[in-house]
Design an enzyme around this catalytic site. Structure first.
Site, PDB file in Angstrom:
ATOM      1  N   SER A  57     -12.344  -2.406  -4.601  1.00 60.26           N
ATOM      2  CA  SER A  57     -13.307  -3.506  -4.541  1.00 60.26           C
ATOM      3  C   SER A  57     -12.790  -4.560  -3.569  1.00 60.26           C
ATOM      4  O   SER A  57     -11.669  -4.497  -3.087  1.00 60.26           O
ATOM      5  CB  SER A  57     -13.501  -4.104  -5.927  1.00 60.26           C
ATOM      6  OG  SER A  57     -14.047  -3.149  -6.818  1.00 60.26           O
ATOM      7  N   GLY A  58     -13.636  -5.539  -3.277  1.00 54.05           N
ATOM      8  CA  GLY A  58     -13.262  -6.590  -2.353  1.00 54.05           C
ATOM      9  C   GLY A  58     -13.778  -6.388  -0.950  1.00 54.05           C
ATOM     10  O   GLY A  58     -13.512  -7.202  -0.072  1.00 54.05           O
ATOM     11  N   HIS A  59     -14.517  -5.271  -0.739  1.00 48.17           N
ATOM     12  CA  HIS A  59     -15.049  -4.956   0.588  1.00 48.17           C
ATOM     13  C   HIS A  59     -16.580  -4.970   0.594  1.00 48.17           C
ATOM     14  O   HIS A  59     -17.196  -4.391   1.476  1.00 48.17           O
ATOM     15  CB  HIS A  59     -14.576  -3.574   1.031  1.00 48.17           C
ATOM     16  CG  HIS A  59     -13.096  -3.426   1.098  1.00 48.17           C
ATOM     17  ND1 HIS A  59     -12.311  -4.167   1.942  1.00 48.17           N
ATOM     18  CD2 HIS A  59     -12.250  -2.621   0.409  1.00 48.17           C
ATOM     19  CE1 HIS A  59     -11.043  -3.822   1.789  1.00 48.17           C
ATOM     20  NE2 HIS A  59     -10.977  -2.897   0.858  1.00 48.17           N
ATOM     21  N   ASP A 112      -6.101   6.268  -2.320  1.00 43.27           N
ATOM     22  CA  ASP A 112      -7.438   6.843  -2.486  1.00 43.27           C
ATOM     23  C   ASP A 112      -7.393   8.361  -2.388  1.00 43.27           C
ATOM     24  O   ASP A 112      -8.025   9.063  -3.187  1.00 43.27           O
ATOM     25  CB  ASP A 112      -8.382   6.271  -1.424  1.00 43.27           C
ATOM     26  CG  ASP A 112      -8.681   4.800  -1.639  1.00 43.27           C
ATOM     27  OD1 ASP A 112      -9.540   4.487  -2.467  1.00 43.27           O
ATOM     28  OD2 ASP A 112      -8.029   3.974  -0.992  1.00 43.27           O
ATOM     29  N   HIS A 219      -7.136  -4.536   4.438  1.00 42.19           N
ATOM     30  CA  HIS A 219      -6.459  -5.267   3.372  1.00 42.19           C
ATOM     31  C   HIS A 219      -5.517  -6.323   3.935  1.00 42.19           C
ATOM     32  O   HIS A 219      -4.733  -6.911   3.196  1.00 42.19           O
ATOM     33  CB  HIS A 219      -5.659  -4.293   2.493  1.00 42.19           C
ATOM     34  CG  HIS A 219      -6.439  -3.106   2.060  1.00 42.19           C
ATOM     35  ND1 HIS A 219      -6.114  -1.818   2.440  1.00 42.19           N
ATOM     36  CD2 HIS A 219      -7.553  -3.006   1.302  1.00 42.19           C
ATOM     37  CE1 HIS A 219      -6.992  -0.976   1.918  1.00 42.19           C
ATOM     38  NE2 HIS A 219      -7.862  -1.678   1.231  1.00 42.19           N
TER      39      HIS A 219
END
Length: 332
Positions: A57-59, A112, A219
């Site tokens: 998350s965060g994208h 991932d 990131h």
């Protein structure tokens, strides 16, 4: 340095509350079980290959929101900048399955790769679901192609993968054409300010007032060059040259161009950059067949953008122009 401000409740709940907000805004297009990290489409067509996308998350909106007809059947989200857990990947694969196997698309990051592979094995062992994976690796800042990170160009890869599945290709065919799109995609990113982690309120890296980071990861991973600030035109020249020399892109090629907002850059800045990019491509004899400008793959509130070129073939252009429906992106 003082903590940056974030509009949120508890950082412990921010991923789940983000997913809840996504479902709420979808007007019935998306569904999520309580406590699940999986978003699934309510309009899954049976008898076709399913598509799963995902990552940390965060994208937003990548990857979680690109779910719906013509895009992914399901997405799976990890914590901020962290890979989804294998059991959540398995859940996403099972949710996306429509009887013909599942294609999995995500960025080439070690965590991932490990967790998605484990989740795919669990889905095959427990539910007998066949799957194939395409890793997005479009970042030209990394010399070793196999080790390249997946960044902004993921938008085009996901769009094409969704169209390939929707048109009824087999799992093997859908994976093969998605891999061709992936290979034809090249991206470079730049930033003038790092994004802020919700749990700490701290920036992912620090830049001086007159510095720009070129070739950084999504990131905040270090780029290939930290330079003094430069004009938009000089930056466009540098980025276009880095990309066109990589594939390479040549006179006579036709491309899709994306200027991707990393989270906190104005549309004004993106348009200023694009006008120069378009001019440079014309000088190189490269035709622009499609342009996308906006926030497709962000890094919290990072100030900067990425530039993507996708070399078009008739096959790839057909997939990009195919209809799709999702919360952040719909075309008829």
């Amino acid at each position: 340095m003082p903590k940056a401000k974030k509009i949120m409740n508890s950082p412990d709940n921010i991923v789940d509350e983000t997913l809840d907000g996504l479902v709420a805004i979808s007007n019935g297009l998306l569904a999520r079980d309580p406590g699940s990290r999986v978003i699934r489409s309510t309009k899954i067509e049976q008898g076709k290959v399913g598509l799963v996308v995902g990552g940390g998350s965060g994208h937003e909106p990548m990857y979680g929101a690109f779910v719906g007809p013509g895009l992914a059947n399901a997405s799976v989200s990890g914590d901020i900048f962290a890979a989804p857990a294998p059991q959540h990947v398995q859940e996403a694969i099972e949710a996306a399955d429509a009887g013909e196997g599942v294609l999995i698309v995500y960025g080439n990051y070690a965590g991932d790769v490990m967790n998605f592979d484990m989740g795919a094995e669990l889905a095959e062992d427990d539910s007998d679901i066949e799957s194939k994976t395409v890793l997005v690796r479009d970042d030209v800042a990394t010399d070793d192609y196999e080790g390249r990170r997946g960044i902004g160009g993921a938008f085009y890869v996901v769009k094409a993968a969704g169209a390939a599945c929707a048109k009824g290709l087999s799992l093997e065919e859908a994976a093969a054409v998605t891999e061709r799109v992936q290979y034809n995609t090249r991206t470079i990113g730049v930033a003038v300010r790092a994004g802020v982690l919700p749990d700490t309120g701290k920036r992912t890296f620090e830049l001086g007032d007159d510095e720009i980071e070129i070739g950084l990861g999504m990131h905040g991973e270090v780029g290939v060059e930290r330079s003094a600030m430069m004009s938009a035109d000089d930056l466009a020249v540098k980025m276009v040259n880095m990309i066109t020399e990589d594939l390479p892109f040549e006179s006579g090629d036709k491309v899709a161009v994306m200027i991707n907002n990393l989270g906190a850059t104005t549309q004004m800045e993106l348009l200023v950059v694009y006008r120069k990019v378009a001019e440079l491509l014309e000088e190189k004899g490269i035709t622009v067949g499609r342009t996308d400008i906006g926030a497709h793959f962000t890094s919290q509130d990072m100030a900067g953008f990425s530039l993507t070129l996708l070399k078009l073939t008739d096959e790839i252009e057909e997939l990009l122009e195919a209809p799709c429906e999702s919360v952040p992106y719909t075309q008829g």
